[in-house]
Design an enzyme around this catalytic site. Structure first.
Site, PDB file in Angstrom:
ATOM      1  N   GLU A  60       0.815  -1.224   0.000  1.00  0.00           N
ATOM      2  CA  GLU A  60       0.000   0.000   0.000  1.00  0.00           C
ATOM      3  C   GLU A  60       0.847   1.273   0.000  1.00  0.00           C
ATOM      4  O   GLU A  60       0.461   2.275  -0.624  1.00  0.00           O
ATOM      5  CB  GLU A  60      -0.935   0.002   1.211  1.00  0.00           C
ATOM      6  CG  GLU A  60      -2.052  -1.020   1.135  1.00  0.00           C
ATOM      7  CD  GLU A  60      -1.659  -2.381   1.681  1.00  0.00           C
ATOM      8  OE1 GLU A  60      -2.522  -3.278   1.721  1.00  0.00           O
ATOM      9  OE2 GLU A  60      -0.477  -2.553   2.069  1.00  0.00           O
ATOM     10  N   ASP A 452      20.939   4.660  -3.399  1.00  0.00           N
ATOM     11  CA  ASP A 452      20.834   3.248  -3.038  1.00  0.00           C
ATOM     12  C   ASP A 452      20.061   3.043  -1.739  1.00  0.00           C
ATOM     13  O   ASP A 452      19.252   2.114  -1.615  1.00  0.00           O
ATOM     14  CB  ASP A 452      22.218   2.599  -2.948  1.00  0.00           C
ATOM     15  CG  ASP A 452      23.234   3.414  -2.137  1.00  0.00           C
ATOM     16  OD1 ASP A 452      22.861   4.463  -1.573  1.00  0.00           O
ATOM     17  OD2 ASP A 452      24.410   3.009  -2.085  1.00  0.00           O
ATOM     18  N   ASN A 479      26.243   5.068  -3.698  1.00  0.00           N
ATOM     19  CA  ASN A 479      27.272   5.791  -2.935  1.00  0.00           C
ATOM     20  C   ASN A 479      27.335   5.296  -1.486  1.00  0.00           C
ATOM     21  O   ASN A 479      27.674   6.032  -0.576  1.00  0.00           O
ATOM     22  CB  ASN A 479      27.053   7.306  -2.996  1.00  0.00           C
ATOM     23  CG  ASN A 479      25.644   7.708  -2.575  1.00  0.00           C
ATOM     24  OD1 ASN A 479      24.865   6.891  -2.090  1.00  0.00           O
ATOM     25  ND2 ASN A 479      25.311   8.980  -2.750  1.00  0.00           N
ATOM     26  N   GLY A 481      25.179   4.240   0.928  1.00  0.00           N
ATOM     27  CA  GLY A 481      24.388   4.605   2.102  1.00  0.00           C
ATOM     28  C   GLY A 481      23.703   5.943   2.035  1.00  0.00           C
ATOM     29  O   GLY A 481      23.505   6.520   0.962  1.00  0.00           O
ATOM     30  N   GLU A 485      22.107  12.105   5.129  1.00  0.00           N
ATOM     31  CA  GLU A 485      22.146  11.997   6.580  1.00  0.00           C
ATOM     32  C   GLU A 485      23.578  12.018   7.107  1.00  0.00           C
ATOM     33  O   GLU A 485      23.829  12.488   8.221  1.00  0.00           O
ATOM     34  CB  GLU A 485      21.379  10.747   7.015  1.00  0.00           C
ATOM     35  CG  GLU A 485      19.894  10.872   6.667  1.00  0.00           C
ATOM     36  CD  GLU A 485      19.063   9.694   7.120  1.00  0.00           C
ATOM     37  OE1 GLU A 485      19.614   8.791   7.774  1.00  0.00           O
ATOM     38  OE2 GLU A 485      17.852   9.692   6.821  1.00  0.00           O
TER      39      GLU A 485
END
Length: 574
Positions: A60, A452, A479, A481, A485
């Site tokens: 969903e 990725d 790259n 990860g 972040e």
């Protein structure tokens, strides 16, 4: 007996589900996303009867992302879930659509009205007899609710919900109990299309606002135009384009406004995002004495960490339900009528040219060899050289979302991103929906750039693309990860690492064959250059999946700025 008498009085009895799907077809929906569940199965039988295509998504959440992408291209979409477990899985995507003004009709198959009235202990419930709890959760991310519990009201509720979805450009929530699917409504209503128009502005008030705007516009020494997302969402691009072309004023877009403006126009100046702006843009925008701001959404990522430096005293804001001239606000005055009259009456304006963006690659990045890694400084201008008119470009929250700011588009390119809501994995589902919409409208190329880490959240939707015979070009940026972040916090922290999948192996795993798909692995600039020059690749005659290796710590400059601002904001103390 009362129900039988009621049905006998109908001129053209029509099942509730049939009426609902025919109304969706009327407003432009041709495919319905969703996942089957026992509370919606009978309703699903009506989809082909209304000349609609059932998509059938993997889950969903992906269905919601896909419906979002479909709506951004087609204008409106529909998604069906089952009660409780299905609708809650979708809710994140619906919240994103609500946040970013995307019109989705969410239909929930629910237990029968009798079961609900009796408070039965049914599966997919909380076991407490409360059948309203999930609808209550959706209430704050829906602009209208329609509970089809009574056939006497059903048709009216359906029409109103679809109208509100279109007019407000936000999701609506419709419940369809199992015992209501085959109840009868008046089919004669279908002869009168749903009125999707906005009521016109009050003429005297509109003329007054136009006069105020023109007074400041004629007095301005170097006015500019700044276009943002709500110009697209609230369907005023025709008026905006007329204003840009006929005024000749330097025109810029916010990141969420990418694709709203013809970037081949001589007066197009680039992306304004405060400190994250294209070269020369920040200085030009912030030195203007009057900014015509159309459909602004001044969120953190859309302003490169709130680094806008334009004051309200030099701004006129145009929005869907009001116009603000400096510090004077005029509620109830829609921008559409105001912009049209400004174009008709504006006359000669003072114009100082702005910067001229290009897809020129910086000299330091031009070297192309098998030993040169693909960098963001090289990639995004090169993508701009490779894109074609009318392409659809989807970018994921992360490096791609910020890198695309450096790409100058050909005419007619549509850009999809989720800058405000920013749910990672969104773009893969949105790519499926956008590619399906493109196929229905003439098969425009659909191109996805996704990291990725984000891809691993929603990768299964590639199987839906294959099943629906769609031909997107997917660039997976490998790259290692979560780069965005890493720049916010934890550059080398293990929580920003991901499992390294064999990404290109997923295409055949999901049903891809040599006839309907092809995969590539690109590890340097020379291989990337060869791919961009490959005419067969550019034709996009099958699904193409490109694993594009990029350095782990490389990122667009705008991302670095926004990440730094985000980290600083997160660390603020009371």
């Amino acid at each position: 007996m009362a129900s039988d008498i009621r049905t006998s009085e109908l001129k053209t009895p029509l099942d509730v589900a049939d009426y609902l799907f025919r109304r969706l077809h009327e407003v432009g929906v041709r495919s319905v996303h969703g996942v089957p569940g026992d509370y919606n199965l009978v309703a699903l039988d009506y989809i082909p009867k209304a000349s609609l295509n059932w998509v059938g998504n993997v889950n969903e959440l992906n269905a919601g992302y896909a419906a979002d992408g479909y709506a951004r291209i087609k204008g409106i979409s529909a998604v069906i879930t089952t009660f409780g477990v299905g609708e809650l899985s979708l809710l994140n995507a619906i919240a994103g659509a609500y946040s970013e003004f995307v019109p989705i009709v969410h239909i929930v198959g629910t237990p029968s009205t009798l079961s609900q009235k009796d408070g039965m202990l049914l599966h997919h419930t909380l076991g407490n007899g409360n059948f309203d709890v999930f609808a209550d959760m959706s209430k704050n991310v829906s602009c209208a609710m329609a509970k089809l519990n009574d056939p006497h009201e059903a048709a009216t509720l359906i029409d109103n919900a679809i109208r509100e979805c279109w007019v407000q450009s936000r999701p609506v929530y419709i419940t369809l109990p199992t015992d209501m699917v085959q109840k009868k409504v008046e089919g004669e209503r279908l002869k009168t299309p749903i009125d999707l128009s906005h009521p016109p502005n009050q003429a005297e008030k509109e003329d007054y606002v136009v006069g105020v705007v023109l007074k400041y516009l004629h007095a301005a020494k170097n006015p500019i135009i700044l276009v943002d997302a709500c110009a697209q969402r609230h369907r005023v691009l025709n008026e905006v384009h007329d204003l840009i072309e006929k005024s000749g004023l330097p025109t810029f877009v916010a990141p969420m406004g990418k694709g709203a403006v013809n970037e081949t126009l001589s007066n197009y100046g680039g992306v304004y995002a405060g400190d994250g702006s294209n070269e020369g843009v920040r200085e030009r925008v912030e030195s203007s004495d009057l900014i015509l701001s159309i459909g602004a959404i001044k969120s953190d990522f859309n302003t490169a960490g709130f680094t806008y430096r334009i004051g309200q005293l030099s701004t006129i804001d145009f929005h869907s339900h009001y116009v603000r001239v400096k510090y004077s606000e005029y509620p109830g005055v829609r921008m559409q009528g105001v912009l049209k009259k400004i174009v008709d009456r504006m006359g000669k304006l003072n114009i100082h040219p702005g910067p001229k963006p290009s897809n020129e690659i910086a000299h330091v990045d031009k070297k192309i060899t098998t030993s040169e890694a693909v960098t963001h400084d090289w990639l995004w201008p090169r993508v701009g050289q490779w894109l074609q008119p009318n392409d659809i470009v989807i970018t994921e929250t992360g490096t791609a979302n910020f890198g695309i700011w450096e790409t100058k588009f050909p005419e007619g390119v549509s850009a999809l991103s989720q800058v405000l809501w920013g749910s990672i994995g969104y773009s893969v589902g949105a790519c499926q929906g956008a590619a399906l919409a493109a196929k229905e409208m003439g098969n425009r190329r659909t191109i996805l750039f996704v990291g990725d880490g984000s891809f691993e959240l929603t990768a299964q939707e590639v199987s839906t693309m294959i099943r629906q015979h769609l031909n997107p070009i997917i660039f997976l940026i490998n790259n290692e990860g979560y780069t965005i972040e890493r720049y916010i916090h934890g550059m080398n922290a293990t929580y920003n690492d991901i499992s390294q999948w064999k990404y290109t192996d997923l295409v055949p795993t999901f049903g891809g064959t040599s006839e309907n798909s092809k995969t590539y692995q690109i590890k340097n600039k020379q291989e990337a250059e060869d791919l961009f020059n490959d005419e067969t690749f550019a034709k996009a005659e099958k699904l193409q999946f490109v694993e594009l290796y990029m350095p782990k710590e490389d990122a667009p400059k705008a991302l670095k700025l926004v990440a730094e601002a985000s980290a600083s904001n997160n660390a603020k103390q009371r």
